[in-house]
Write an enzyme that holds these catalytic residues in place. Structure first.
Site, short mmCIF file in Angstrom:
data_model
loop_
_atom_site.label_atom_id
_atom_site.label_comp_id
_atom_site.label_asym_id
_atom_site.label_seq_id
_atom_site.Cartn_x
_atom_site.Cartn_y
_atom_site.Cartn_z
N ASN A 50 147.50 -48.24 -69.85
CA ASN A 50 148.20 -49.03 -68.73
C ASN A 50 147.44 -50.41 -68.77
O ASN A 50 146.49 -50.65 -69.04
CB ASN A 50 148.04 -48.33 -67.38
N HIS A 53 158.25 -45.86 -68.59
CA HIS A 53 158.11 -46.81 -69.47
C HIS A 53 159.41 -47.26 -70.10
O HIS A 53 159.26 -47.66 -71.55
CB HIS A 53 157.20 -46.44 -70.57
#
Length: 492
Positions: free
Chosen positions: A132, A59
């Site tokens: 997510n 990320h």
């Protein structure tokens, strides 16, 4: 007369002394070597060398914005969380979007899951919901997470992402079939951060004032509508404008076009979990909406951009272990691992006092701990004692756990997650495939076959294992994929 320059603030050193010349280094005579006594030069160069902190292992590539969450339904029967206590109540938020596998300099318009890290600045402390843009994930146990990410990153020998590694792992991990089907479908490349859904993904616990607890899943449905990029358009955009998603989010907010999401939850009574047809704590599974219909509870709006990307986006920290009273974890083995891993990653990456930074500290209350010192400690505690219990007026415990205790039994050991009546690695992947239109199926097969075909010519075993997982999800799925891969490998 007062000149314009006289009205401007004076440039200083880090220590606050005025800088006389910021254009020319002090030297030993005209054209001579630089002098070590030019502390402005050395201070600037030393700081410049240290301007970057380690990027996130996953990320790393992301963008974020501040906003508000507004509660629109009464959920007090399910949770005692204060920010969910009253219809109409608003809570400040900070939402960071991200890609998963790429590094900080990678492009936005790529096939990858998108991270959804949402911080609620509640009056009982910060609550972080870290999920997510997909409701499921590739694996169900955190012990496999480093191995999985290693397959998505650069190979230690070639320095590139290798199809051999990706498909070797996925083929040997049948549980990934559901998420891989999501990823290589149309939603694998969102058109922007604004045009995708978000999910808490994991199962969490809610507890009410009476002590009853429930299992919940979070859904954030985009009010802008789902929009995705075709492969050719995404490839072109990634090369021409690698910052496309970040720019889209920033400019939409600058223009007053504030993106919103409708917030929903699925709620499962605790007693249902043991006999539910799927393991409700398996991150590779969804709860079908027919079983537990989503309930609308609120609205999320993003309405303010960060002023400084490094200070507020790069240094922002999120941990699924940041709970508030009335909300807690579940036995989800991926979640259990993340409770440690996320907070530990930020202690290493940003520092032990990262939670003192403005973006990370509570905004609606005050943090009161006995933790002291460490890198960049600001002395905020003054002369107060750093232990508890004490008789000097220090902060005290409440004696009330944040969430409900759940029963456990059996022997300690390295156990697989319990299997429920309809649990297997393929049933929900097959269900998802059969929901797709013929055009969606064709694009899915093209996306998957193009990647599988890149596996080395002498590793047909990797190819066969990969295809066999999809074949077990749906016979047509597997056959069409096998035919497409065979044709592409003939052309190599």
């Amino acid at each position: 007369m007062t000149t314009q320059d006289e009205l401007r603030p004076t440039l200083t050193t880090e220590a606050g002394a005025p800088v006389a010349d910021n254009q020319n280094t002090e030297t030993a005579g005209i054209g001579g070597p630089a002098l070590i006594q030019d502390q402005t030069l050395f201070e600037k160069l030393a700081h410049f060398n240290r301007e970057r902190i380690p990027e996130r292992v996953v990320h790393a590539r992301g963008a974020a914005a501040y906003g508000t969450f507004t509660l629109t339904a009464d959920v007090s029967a399910y949770t005692r969380a204060a920010f969910l206590s009253e219809v109409g109540k608003q809570t400040e938020t900070f939402l960071r979007f991200s890609t998963v596998a790429g590094n900080l300099g990678s492009a936005d318009a790529v096939r990858d899951p998108r991270g959804w890290a949402l911080k609620f600045y509640t009056e009982e402390g910060n609550y972080d919901l870290v999920g997510n843009n997909t409701p499921v994930f590739f694996i169900k146990d955190a012990i496999k997470f480093p191995d999985f990410i290693h397959t998505q990153k650069r190979d230690p020998y070639t320095g590139s992402q290798e199809a051999d590694n990706v498909w070797d792992f996925w083929g040997l991990s049948p549980e990934s079939t559901h998420q891989v089907t999501w990823l290589f479908g149309d939603r694998g490349i969102p058109a922007s951060y604004r045009h995708m859904n978000g999910y808490g993904s994991h199962t969490y616990q809610w507890q009410n004032e009476a002590g009853e607890y429930f299992w919940v899943k979070y859904h954030f449905k985009t009010d802008q509508g789902i929009k995705n990029l075709p492969v050719d358009e995404a490839n072109k955009l990634a090369g021409e404008d690698p910052d496309s998603h970040q720019r889209d989010l920033r400019t939409s907010i600058e223009n007053g076009d504030f993106p919103t999401w409708t917030v929903q939850v699925q709620i499962m009574p605790a007693a249902d979990a043991a006999n539910y047809r799927f393991n409700p704590f398996d991150l590779t599974k969804v709860w079908p909406h027919a079983d537990y219909p989503p309930i609308e509870i609120g609205k999320l709006e993003l309405n303010r951009n960060p002023d400084n990307v490094f200070a507020e986006v790069e240094q922002s920290i999120f941990s699924p272990g940041h709970f508030v009273p009335g909300i807690g974890p579940s036995p989800d083995k991926m979640l259990q691992g993340r409770l440690f891993a996320y907070a530990d990653a930020h202690r290493y990456r940003v520092g032990i006092n990262a939670d003192h930074l403005p973006v990370n500290r509570p905004h609606a209350t005050e943090a009161r701990t006995n933790s002291r010192d460490g890198h960049l400690y600001d002395g905020r505690h003054g002369r107060s004692k750093n232990y508890e219990p004490n008789s000097f007026g220090g902060a005290v415990e409440t004696g009330r756990p944040l969430w409900a205790a759940v029963p456990v039994n059996g022997l300690t050991g390295n156990h697989e997650a319990p299997s429920h009546s309809e649990d297997n690695d393929f049933v929900q992947a097959g269900n998802l495939y059969r929901l797709f239109s013929e055009d969606e199926k064709a694009r899915l097969i093209a996306n998957l076959s193009g990647f599988i075909a890149k596996v080395s010519a002498d590793r047909e075993d990797i190819v066969e294992r990969a295809i066999n997982n999809f074949r077990q999800a749906d016979a047509d799925y597997g056959q069409r994929l096998e035919d497409a891969v065979r044709e592409l490998r003939k052309q190599k």
